[in-house]
Design a protein around this motif. Structure first.
Motif, PDB file in Angstrom:
ATOM      1  N   ALA A 102     105.931  59.554  80.810  1.00 15.86           N
ATOM      2  CA  ALA A 102     107.013  58.978  80.006  1.00 15.86           C
ATOM      3  C   ALA A 102     106.484  58.176  78.822  1.00 15.86           C
ATOM      4  CB  ALA A 102     107.892  58.083  80.870  1.00 15.86           C
ATOM      5  N   PHE A 103     105.196  57.973  78.763  1.00 19.63           N
ATOM      6  CA  PHE A 103     104.617  57.138  77.707  1.00 19.63           C
ATOM      7  C   PHE A 103     104.921  57.649  76.302  1.00 19.63           C
ATOM      8  CE2 PHE A 103     101.102  55.874  74.935  1.00 19.63           C
ATOM      9  CZ  PHE A 103     101.296  54.498  74.966  1.00 19.63           C
ATOM     10  N   PRO A 104     104.759  58.959  76.012  1.00 17.52           N
ATOM     11  CA  PRO A 104     105.084  59.426  74.653  1.00 17.52           C
ATOM     12  C   PRO A 104     106.523  59.137  74.255  1.00 17.52           C
ATOM     13  CG  PRO A 104     103.807  61.086  75.798  1.00 17.52           C
ATOM     14  CD  PRO A 104     104.158  60.032  76.817  1.00 17.52           C
ATOM     15  N   VAL A 105     107.454  59.240  75.198  1.00 20.34           N
ATOM     16  CA  VAL A 105     108.857  58.954  74.911  1.00 20.34           C
ATOM     17  C   VAL A 105     109.020  57.480  74.521  1.00 20.34           C
ATOM     18  CG1 VAL A 105     111.182  58.881  75.903  1.00 20.34           C
ATOM     19  CG2 VAL A 105     109.657  60.790  76.421  1.00 20.34           C
ATOM     20  N   HIS A 106     108.353  56.612  75.252  1.00 22.61           N
ATOM     21  CA  HIS A 106     108.413  55.181  74.939  1.00 22.61           C
ATOM     22  C   HIS A 106     107.825  54.902  73.551  1.00 22.61           C
ATOM     23  CE1 HIS A 106     108.232  50.851  75.368  1.00 22.61           C
ATOM     24  NE2 HIS A 106     106.946  50.906  75.077  1.00 22.61           N
ATOM     25  N   LEU A 107     106.695  55.505  73.281  1.00 23.41           N
ATOM     26  CA  LEU A 107     106.019  55.297  72.001  1.00 23.41           C
ATOM     27  C   LEU A 107     106.878  55.765  70.835  1.00 23.41           C
ATOM     28  CD1 LEU A 107     103.251  54.209  71.096  1.00 23.41           C
ATOM     29  CD2 LEU A 107     102.419  56.543  71.153  1.00 23.41           C
ATOM     30  N   VAL A 108     107.423  56.968  70.942  1.00 22.27           N
ATOM     31  CA  VAL A 108     108.291  57.502  69.889  1.00 22.27           C
ATOM     32  C   VAL A 108     109.548  56.651  69.757  1.00 22.27           C
ATOM     33  CG1 VAL A 108     109.769  59.474  69.313  1.00 22.27           C
ATOM     34  CG2 VAL A 108     107.377  59.845  69.946  1.00 22.27           C
ATOM     35  N   GLY A 109     110.051  56.147  70.870  1.00 22.55           N
ATOM     36  CA  GLY A 109     111.221  55.272  70.850  1.00 22.55           C
ATOM     37  C   GLY A 109     110.997  54.027  70.009  1.00 22.55           C
ATOM     38  N   LEU A 132     110.478  59.169  54.672  1.00 24.04           N
ATOM     39  CA  LEU A 132     110.754  60.274  55.590  1.00 24.04           C
ATOM     40  C   LEU A 132     109.668  61.348  55.549  1.00 24.04           C
ATOM     41  CD1 LEU A 132     114.624  60.532  55.249  1.00 24.04           C
ATOM     42  CD2 LEU A 132     113.287  59.632  57.174  1.00 24.04           C
ATOM     43  N   THR A 133     108.994  61.484  54.425  1.00 27.96           N
ATOM     44  CA  THR A 133     107.867  62.408  54.361  1.00 27.96           C
ATOM     45  C   THR A 133     106.745  61.913  55.275  1.00 27.96           C
ATOM     46  OG1 THR A 133     108.432  63.168  52.142  1.00 27.96           O
ATOM     47  CG2 THR A 133     106.144  63.469  52.840  1.00 27.96           C
ATOM     48  N   GLN A 134     106.498  60.598  55.276  1.00 24.13           N
ATOM     49  CA  GLN A 134     105.516  60.037  56.208  1.00 24.13           C
ATOM     50  C   GLN A 134     105.936  60.316  57.648  1.00 24.13           C
ATOM     51  OE1 GLN A 134     105.225  55.831  54.509  1.00 24.13           O
ATOM     52  NE2 GLN A 134     103.266  56.101  55.542  1.00 24.13           N
ATOM     53  N   VAL A 135     107.223  60.164  57.927  1.00 26.61           N
ATOM     54  CA  VAL A 135     107.740  60.414  59.272  1.00 26.61           C
ATOM     55  C   VAL A 135     107.575  61.894  59.624  1.00 26.61           C
ATOM     56  CG1 VAL A 135     109.810  60.394  60.725  1.00 26.61           C
ATOM     57  CG2 VAL A 135     109.342  58.465  59.210  1.00 26.61           C
ATOM     58  N   LEU A 136     107.818  62.780  58.666  1.00 24.00           N
ATOM     59  CA  LEU A 136     107.650  64.213  58.884  1.00 24.00           C
ATOM     60  C   LEU A 136     106.217  64.537  59.280  1.00 24.00           C
ATOM     61  CD1 LEU A 136     108.925  67.136  58.529  1.00 24.00           C
ATOM     62  CD2 LEU A 136     107.918  67.057  56.248  1.00 24.00           C
ATOM     63  N   TYR A 137     105.256  63.967  58.576  1.00 27.29           N
ATOM     64  CA  TYR A 137     103.845  64.208  58.899  1.00 27.29           C
ATOM     65  C   TYR A 137     103.505  63.651  60.270  1.00 27.29           C
ATOM     66  CZ  TYR A 137     103.313  65.458  53.967  1.00 27.29           C
ATOM     67  OH  TYR A 137     103.433  66.039  52.742  1.00 27.29           O
ATOM     68  N   CYS A 138     104.053  62.498  60.592  1.00 31.91           N
ATOM     69  CA  CYS A 138     103.826  61.903  61.904  1.00 31.91           C
ATOM     70  C   CYS A 138     104.411  62.787  62.998  1.00 31.91           C
ATOM     71  CB  CYS A 138     104.437  60.498  61.949  1.00 31.91           C
ATOM     72  SG  CYS A 138     104.125  59.603  63.470  1.00 31.91           S
ATOM     73  N   ALA A 139     105.642  63.259  62.805  1.00 27.33           N
ATOM     74  CA  ALA A 139     106.285  64.135  63.794  1.00 27.33           C
ATOM     75  C   ALA A 139     105.487  65.427  63.969  1.00 27.33           C
ATOM     76  CB  ALA A 139     107.718  64.443  63.382  1.00 27.33           C
ATOM     77  N   GLY A 140     104.991  65.963  62.869  1.00 26.49           N
ATOM     78  CA  GLY A 140     104.181  67.183  62.954  1.00 26.49           C
ATOM     79  C   GLY A 140     102.886  66.954  63.698  1.00 26.49           C
ATOM     80  N   SER A 141     102.249  65.827  63.429  1.00 26.46           N
ATOM     81  CA  SER A 141     101.006  65.481  64.108  1.00 26.46           C
ATOM     82  C   SER A 141     101.231  65.352  65.609  1.00 26.46           C
ATOM     83  CB  SER A 141     100.469  64.166  63.528  1.00 26.46           C
ATOM     84  OG  SER A 141      99.321  63.735  64.206  1.00 26.46           O
ATOM     85  N   GLY A 143     103.650  66.608  67.203  1.00 23.58           N
ATOM     86  CA  GLY A 143     104.117  67.905  67.687  1.00 23.58           C
ATOM     87  C   GLY A 143     102.987  68.755  68.221  1.00 23.58           C
ATOM     88  N   ARG A 144     101.792  68.577  67.684  1.00 27.66           N
ATOM     89  CA  ARG A 144     100.636  69.317  68.194  1.00 27.66           C
ATOM     90  C   ARG A 144     100.311  68.914  69.632  1.00 27.66           C
ATOM     91  NH1 ARG A 144      98.793  68.265  62.865  1.00 27.66           N
ATOM     92  NH2 ARG A 144      97.311  66.711  63.570  1.00 27.66           N
TER      93      ARG A 144
END
Length: 191
Positions: A102-109, A132-141, A143-144
């Motif tokens: 559950a840690f990734p969920v907490h971190l993203v939260g 939001l572009t920074q957020v997009l790159y973070c989400a993509g990172s 996502g791997r």
């Protein structure tokens, strides 16, 4: 549980504590962002500010992105014990203790809550897109590692997210096309 099996979890806790302390060091920027939120609330529709909030969010996302990839990677591996490349041990994800899974969920939260609170203060479209572009790159990172949170952004009021993603995918496609054209040798010129 042998002591060496708990070392990854202890390391994760230390790294997470380091992230929290680093984010807490942004308190002066957060205080300025909070002042802007109060001014926006008083100004109502005539609000056009958000520069301090933009500074805070950009730095917050930068710090979050620097640490989160490693933290989620560690959390995925922390409960796995010794696994070999041949798969002789149990699947890593199946052996992760529930708290670590559950840690990734907490971190993203943590990131989503910060965006939910502060992003509405930033009204300038170019500034919002930059954040939001920074957020997009973070989400993509993330996502791997299986922790892409991009689909959750509309749920916190980020209405421009789908258009931003489409635009970046289009740009990425164009870049791939240009690179592919560059790699193809011209006729008559040896490769």
């Amino acid at each position: 549980m042998p002591a060496e099996d708990s070392l990854p979890a202890i390391f994760l806790i230390c790294r997470f504590s380091n992230l929290i302390r680093t984010l807490e060091a942004l308190k002066p920027l957060r205080d300025l962002a909070d002042e802007e939120r109060m001014r926006q609330h008083r100004a109502g529709q005539s609000w056009s500010g958000g520069q301090q909030t933009e500074r805070f969010l950009k730095r917050f996302i930068e710090v979050f992105r620097e640490h989160s990839f490693n933290l989620i990677s560690i959390s995925k591996n922390a409960g796995g014990g010794s696994t070999s490349m041949t798969g002789s041990s149990a699947d890593n994800l199946g052996s992760i203790p529930p708290i670590l899974s559950a840690f990734p969920v907490h971190l993203v939260g943590m990131l989503l809550e910060t965006l939910r609170i502060y992003l509405p203060v930033v009204k300038d479209q170019a500034s919002r897109e930059s954040i939001l572009t920074q957020v997009l790159y973070c989400a993509g990172s993330l996502g791997r590692l299986g922790a892409d949170f991009g689909m959750l952004l509309p749920s916190i009021g980020v209405t421009e997210w789908p258009d931003l993603v489409k635009r970046h995918r289009l740009l990425a496609g164009r870049l791939e096309s240009v690179i592919a054209d560059y790699k193809v040798p011209s006729k008559g010129v040896p490769a």
